[in-house]
Design a protein around this motif. Structure first.
Motif, PDB file in Angstrom:
ATOM      1  N   GLU A 172       0.529  -0.950   0.108  1.00 41.62           N
ATOM      2  CA  GLU A 172      -0.186  -0.482   0.129  1.00 41.62           C
ATOM      3  C   GLU A 172       1.330   1.270  -0.161  1.00 41.62           C
ATOM      4  O   GLU A 172       1.895   1.675   0.775  1.00 41.62           O
ATOM      5  N   SER A 173       0.247   2.189  -0.876  1.00 44.07           N
ATOM      6  CA  SER A 173       0.894   3.770  -0.066  1.00 44.07           C
ATOM      7  C   SER A 173       0.131   4.550  -0.439  1.00 44.07           C
ATOM      8  O   SER A 173      -1.143   4.479  -0.363  1.00 44.07           O
ATOM      9  N   LEU A 174       0.595   5.667   0.984  1.00 44.90           N
ATOM     10  CA  LEU A 174      -0.851   6.655   1.457  1.00 44.90           C
ATOM     11  C   LEU A 174       0.328   7.357   1.975  1.00 44.90           C
ATOM     12  O   LEU A 174       1.950   7.605   1.655  1.00 44.90           O
ATOM     13  N   HIS A 191      -6.589   1.925   3.992  1.00 46.85           N
ATOM     14  CA  HIS A 191      -4.871   1.618   3.781  1.00 46.85           C
ATOM     15  C   HIS A 191      -4.975   0.178   4.093  1.00 46.85           C
ATOM     16  O   HIS A 191      -4.466  -1.000   3.353  1.00 46.85           O
ATOM     17  N   ARG A 224      -7.851  -2.650   2.400  1.00 52.43           N
ATOM     18  CA  ARG A 224      -7.200  -3.491   1.399  1.00 52.43           C
ATOM     19  C   ARG A 224      -6.116  -3.979   1.512  1.00 52.43           C
ATOM     20  O   ARG A 224      -5.497  -4.960   0.893  1.00 52.43           O
ATOM     21  N   LEU A 225      -4.957  -3.496   2.425  1.00 55.10           N
ATOM     22  CA  LEU A 225      -4.395  -4.969   2.769  1.00 55.10           C
ATOM     23  C   LEU A 225      -4.407  -6.193   3.040  1.00 55.10           C
ATOM     24  O   LEU A 225      -3.928  -7.073   2.519  1.00 55.10           O
ATOM     25  N   SER A 237      -6.020  -7.779  -0.182  1.00 56.27           N
ATOM     26  CA  SER A 237      -5.124  -8.532  -0.655  1.00 56.27           C
ATOM     27  C   SER A 237      -4.356  -9.395   0.030  1.00 56.27           C
ATOM     28  O   SER A 237      -4.119  -9.877  -0.859  1.00 56.27           O
ATOM     29  N   LYS A 271       4.912   3.516   2.124  1.00 53.94           N
ATOM     30  CA  LYS A 271       4.266   2.443   2.029  1.00 53.94           C
ATOM     31  C   LYS A 271       4.966   1.655   2.800  1.00 53.94           C
ATOM     32  O   LYS A 271       5.230   1.578   3.535  1.00 53.94           O
ATOM     33  N   LYS A 287      -3.483  -5.931  -4.702  1.00 52.90           N
ATOM     34  CA  LYS A 287      -2.607  -5.184  -4.790  1.00 52.90           C
ATOM     35  C   LYS A 287      -1.121  -5.739  -4.480  1.00 52.90           C
ATOM     36  O   LYS A 287       0.123  -5.474  -3.721  1.00 52.90           O
ATOM     37  N   THR A 321      -9.168   3.658  -2.258  1.00 53.84           N
ATOM     38  CA  THR A 321      -9.260   4.269  -1.381  1.00 53.84           C
ATOM     39  C   THR A 321      -9.090   5.934  -1.225  1.00 53.84           C
ATOM     40  O   THR A 321     -10.445   6.473  -0.475  1.00 53.84           O
ATOM     41  N   SER A 329      -5.347   8.933  -7.279  1.00 51.19           N
ATOM     42  CA  SER A 329      -4.977   7.768  -5.877  1.00 51.19           C
ATOM     43  C   SER A 329      -4.392   8.488  -4.777  1.00 51.19           C
ATOM     44  O   SER A 329      -4.328   9.926  -4.684  1.00 51.19           O
ATOM     45  N   SER A 330      -3.731   7.396  -4.301  1.00 49.65           N
ATOM     46  CA  SER A 330      -3.203   7.718  -2.699  1.00 49.65           C
ATOM     47  C   SER A 330      -1.984   9.506  -3.029  1.00 49.65           C
ATOM     48  O   SER A 330      -2.855   9.943  -1.237  1.00 49.65           O
TER      49      SER A 330
END
Lengths: 290, 290
Positions: free
Chosen positions: B39-41, B54, B57-58, B61, B94, B153, B217, B253-254
């Motif tokens: 994940e990237s935020l 995030h 979603r992680l 995944s 990340k 992801k 997200t 995107s994030s």
């Protein structure tokens, strides 16, 4: 034991590194993006098998990914260093290249050498139960969509690994991918091969390459040698029915070599006798190749 | 500067590691198989944005990859440690997890923190030229072929990176993937969003999730806030014609946030005025979200 040899301009024969210590940067694009390529090959009696075919395929993968990779001379030197450092005559060698550390221009390239896995021998001897799984792609996609990297052996193997996990959960050993238009493609880590007896003739057939599959180096070596031994050769297209009607079928790859398929989706392929005889004949032919 | 914080049972707040030294094993399945997730935020004023979305979603995944990952508490502690160690209020974080070192049972998990790339701001302000590229998959594939990991992801991003390279070579900035049955999917690192004015109504639409795309997200946060601000919401299916007829379209995107699309395949989307006005309005709504 695992030995690593990094390709490094300061070390013409490669730089040996301790596999028990961290050796890769966490910002390497191989680790963060699966952005790289690889090859796996067998070392038998201290000699890497069909190294030129693997270097050629690595170069072809590099071209598809637009990746600058070390020269063949650098790879050969590093492989030699790895075999010597490993010290055992039989081994598996992997060649790996990533796009390198984020923000830096050079790829990261290394050779890994380790003992052949016991599973390979077992599957060659006992055979495989295989599932047909949809790969989701049309067989004519590779040409029109080069960004999908079909035909490159990339480090982005998460789907291949997931397909194998899925098969194992269903009690199977391995997978044959099919295209969305119903063609036989390849295994997650192997090529597909079938044998047909047609009267006096014996015929080996593998799926056609333009379906976006990897050119199998072991399939290629076997084809060349089998032709010398009087076999006829064919290149797809193959559909699942061709597998079910074969006298024998195999998943063939560089490390596991020729693994006979006992059943696909639960249905037996050929007879035990045909599988045994044809596997013995073709394995002997394959063992005599360089 | 980049700071790494590894999740390590011996260090409850995470183990800080030097990004300028090798930290990953060369036999880590993240590096050799792209077998992992991320994940990237964004971190704004020292606070990670929508961290819970995030982490959710992680986890999703991880479920698709059948990967055991650290607890949310461990991630939150490591992110806190990273933000403190980084010392700058604005950053990109990340979260990465791989299946770990080959032959060992534990995943490798770490947090990486670094400065937001300058390109993001530039593309938010100047907008994007985008190409439509075939992703090769049918939009109904995700449900019937879970082994393809659609909607996860993963670290196997070689195709996403190749699609971006392909676009850059054609003089474009980014990509929108379409399905083989002609649906709009997502960008290689973003969600797709369009705005339509229908009389007094303003409507935001994004492709439906069951097409095997990632749940965005940032798109999710914007949708919730835009609805509060009186926008209507819609979830595909979208076809390219919907993009060409939109009053404005974005890749969202994030890290880059809301980047307006100027042209798709060379054709202008909406008008400069619409893009500017709608981007300003939605960016303000997005900036107010957690």
């Amino acid at each position: 034991m695992t030995v690593l040899v990094f390709i490094d301009p300061d070390y013409p024969a490669g730089r040996i590194a301790d596999a028990k210590l961290p050796q890769l940067f966490a910002t390497d694009l191989g680790a963060t993006r699966g952005d790289g390529i690889f090859e796996s090959l067998l070392v038998v009696e201290g000699k890497p098998k069909k190294i030129q075919a693997h270097l050629n395929r690595l170069a072809s993968s590099a071209q598809l990914l637009e990746l600058q990779i070390p020269s063949q001379q650098q790879w050969l030197a590093a492989v030699d260093t790895a075999i010597t450092a490993f010290g055992q005559p039989d081994a598996v060698v992997k060649l790996l290249v990533t796009r390198g550390i984020e923000g830096r221009p050079n790829p990261t390239a290394w050779v890994q050498i380790f003992a052949p896995p016991a599973l390979g021998k077992q599957q060659r001897e006992s055979g495989l139960d295989v599932l047909l799984l949809d790969r989701g792609y049309d067989s004519d996609l590779a040409q029109r969509a080069p960004w999908l990297l079909l035909g490159a052996k990339t480090l982005s193997y998460a789907v291949n690994m997931a397909a194998l996990r899925y098969a194992h959960q269903q009690g199977a050993d391995d997978v044959i991918f099919t295209s969305s238009d119903g063609r036989v493609l390849e295994g997650p880590t192997s090529s597909v091969l079938i044998a047909r007896r047609e009267g006096e003739k014996k015929r080996l057939v593998t799926p056609q390459l333009d379906a976006g599959i990897l050119p199998g180096t072991t399939q290629g070596a076997l084809f060349a040698a089998a032709q010398q031994a009087g076999w006829e050769l064919g290149y797809g297209p193959l559909v699942p029915q061709d597998l079910f009607e074969a006298d024998a079928a195999w998943l063939i790859s560089s490390v596991r070599l020729l693994a006979p398929i006992n059943r696909i989706d639960g249905q037996e392929i050929g007879s035990t006798q045909d599988r045994t005889e044809l596997s013995a004949e073709l394995s002997a032919i394959l063992a005599d190749t360089e």
